[in-house]
Motif scaffolding. Structure first.
Motif, mmCIF file in Angstrom:
data_model
loop_
_atom_site.group_PDB
_atom_site.id
_atom_site.type_symbol
_atom_site.label_atom_id
_atom_site.label_comp_id
_atom_site.label_asym_id
_atom_site.label_seq_id
_atom_site.Cartn_x
_atom_site.Cartn_y
_atom_site.Cartn_z
ATOM 1 N N SER A 52 0.851 -1.185 0.000
ATOM 2 C CA SER A 52 0.000 0.000 0.000
ATOM 3 C C SER A 52 0.889 1.238 0.000
ATOM 4 O O SER A 52 1.891 1.278 0.713
ATOM 5 C CB SER A 52 -0.893 0.003 1.239
ATOM 6 O OG SER A 52 -1.717 1.149 1.247
ATOM 7 N N ILE A 53 0.522 2.217 -0.803
ATOM 8 C CA ILE A 53 1.258 3.471 -0.849
ATOM 9 C C ILE A 53 0.263 4.591 -1.140
ATOM 10 O O ILE A 53 -0.699 4.392 -1.880
ATOM 11 C CB ILE A 53 2.386 3.434 -1.907
ATOM 12 C CG1 ILE A 53 3.283 4.666 -1.799
ATOM 13 C CG2 ILE A 53 1.834 3.271 -3.301
ATOM 14 C CD1 ILE A 53 4.564 4.559 -2.614
ATOM 15 N N SER A 54 0.495 5.736 -0.518
ATOM 16 C CA SER A 54 -0.343 6.907 -0.733
ATOM 17 C C SER A 54 0.560 8.122 -0.769
ATOM 18 O O SER A 54 1.506 8.215 0.013
ATOM 19 C CB SER A 54 -1.375 7.041 0.392
ATOM 20 O OG SER A 54 -2.193 8.161 0.172
ATOM 21 N N TYR A 55 0.280 9.040 -1.690
ATOM 22 C CA TYR A 55 1.092 10.230 -1.894
ATOM 23 C C TYR A 55 0.172 11.406 -2.165
ATOM 24 O O TYR A 55 -0.919 11.233 -2.710
ATOM 25 C CB TYR A 55 1.985 10.032 -3.126
ATOM 26 C CG TYR A 55 3.467 9.999 -2.856
ATOM 27 C CD1 TYR A 55 4.043 9.010 -2.074
ATOM 28 C CD2 TYR A 55 4.301 10.954 -3.412
ATOM 29 C CE1 TYR A 55 5.400 8.974 -1.864
ATOM 30 C CE2 TYR A 55 5.666 10.927 -3.206
ATOM 31 C CZ TYR A 55 6.206 9.934 -2.414
ATOM 32 O OH TYR A 55 7.553 9.897 -2.199
ATOM 33 N N SER A 56 0.640 12.589 -1.841
ATOM 34 C CA SER A 56 -0.114 13.773 -2.232
ATOM 35 C C SER A 56 0.099 14.006 -3.723
ATOM 36 O O SER A 56 1.156 13.650 -4.256
ATOM 37 C CB SER A 56 0.367 15.000 -1.451
ATOM 38 O OG SER A 56 1.638 15.408 -1.912
ATOM 39 N N PRO A 57 -0.863 14.577 -4.421
ATOM 40 C CA PRO A 57 -0.657 14.883 -5.843
ATOM 41 C C PRO A 57 0.568 15.768 -6.070
ATOM 42 O O PRO A 57 1.321 15.560 -7.012
ATOM 43 C CB PRO A 57 -1.947 15.596 -6.258
ATOM 44 C CG PRO A 57 -2.973 15.086 -5.301
ATOM 45 C CD PRO A 57 -2.237 14.880 -4.002
ATOM 46 N N ASP A 58 0.782 16.743 -5.183
ATOM 47 C CA ASP A 58 1.955 17.603 -5.315
ATOM 48 C C ASP A 58 3.240 16.789 -5.157
ATOM 49 O O ASP A 58 4.218 17.031 -5.851
ATOM 50 C CB ASP A 58 1.925 18.728 -4.279
ATOM 51 C CG ASP A 58 0.766 19.685 -4.503
ATOM 52 O OD1 ASP A 58 0.444 19.957 -5.677
ATOM 53 O OD2 ASP A 58 0.176 20.141 -3.508
ATOM 54 N N GLY A 59 3.231 15.830 -4.242
ATOM 55 C CA GLY A 59 4.399 14.973 -4.056
ATOM 56 C C GLY A 59 4.687 14.144 -5.293
ATOM 57 O O GLY A 59 5.838 13.979 -5.695
ATOM 58 N N VAL A 60 3.639 13.609 -5.913
ATOM 59 C CA VAL A 60 3.812 12.824 -7.140
ATOM 60 C C VAL A 60 4.398 13.706 -8.241
ATOM 61 O O VAL A 60 5.340 13.310 -8.940
ATOM 62 C CB VAL A 60 2.476 12.202 -7.602
ATOM 63 C CG1 VAL A 60 2.619 11.543 -8.961
ATOM 64 C CG2 VAL A 60 1.967 11.201 -6.568
#
Length: 155
Positions: A52-60
């Motif tokens: 599982s991984i989650s990122y902010s759109p800005d981080g991506v």
């Protein structure tokens, strides 16, 4: 004429202030978009893998593109895509892979395997045996699903 000169000077000062404020706003970073994007999976193919991984759109958007482009390019060839699909079922020898993906020659197969290992998609597990690292299984499946979704194959 003094009143006109004073009004003109005041107007020029206001225009200059507005222009400098606009220049500052253009150089400031865009506001944060907020939210999150991610993926996860609990896969039972050749073994049990959870990821599982989650990122902010800005981080991506801030991630360096070079390695990502290398991964996408490696998966962008039909034979390499077929190799990854085969290895998702479990480790295979080079001979079995050549038979499974209908590689025209061992040399061509090794050329494709070199691209996949260089992009860190495939690992050479033992001499002549190849596999996907457990941490690659879910991301590889997600890339396959996302590309099929973009292509309109999934609905």
């Amino acid at each position: 004429m003094s009143e006109l000169a004073d009004r003109l000077a005041a107007l020029e000062a206001r225009v200059a202030a507005l222009e400098s404020a606009g220049a500052t706003a253009e150089s400031d970073p865009p506001p944060s978009t907020g939210g999150a994007v991610g993926y996860s999976g609990d896969v039972h193919l050749a073994g049990d893998v959870s990821w599982s991984i989650s990122y902010s759109p800005d981080g991506v958007l801030g991630l360096p593109p070079e390695r990502s482009v290398e991964v996408l390019a490696a998966l962008g060839h039909p034979v390499r895509f077929a190799i990854v699909r085969a290895l998702l079922r479990g480790p295979m020898s080079a001979t079995a892979l050549q038979d499974t993906v209908d590689a025209s020659s061992a040399g061509r197969l090794y050329h494709h395997l070199k691209a996949l290992t260089g992009a860190r998609i495939v690992d050479q597990h033992a001499r002549g045996d190849y596999r996907l690292a457990p941490s690659t299984v879910v991301p590889a499946l997600v890339l396959m699903l996302a590309s099929a979704d973009i292509a309109g194959e999934v609905r």
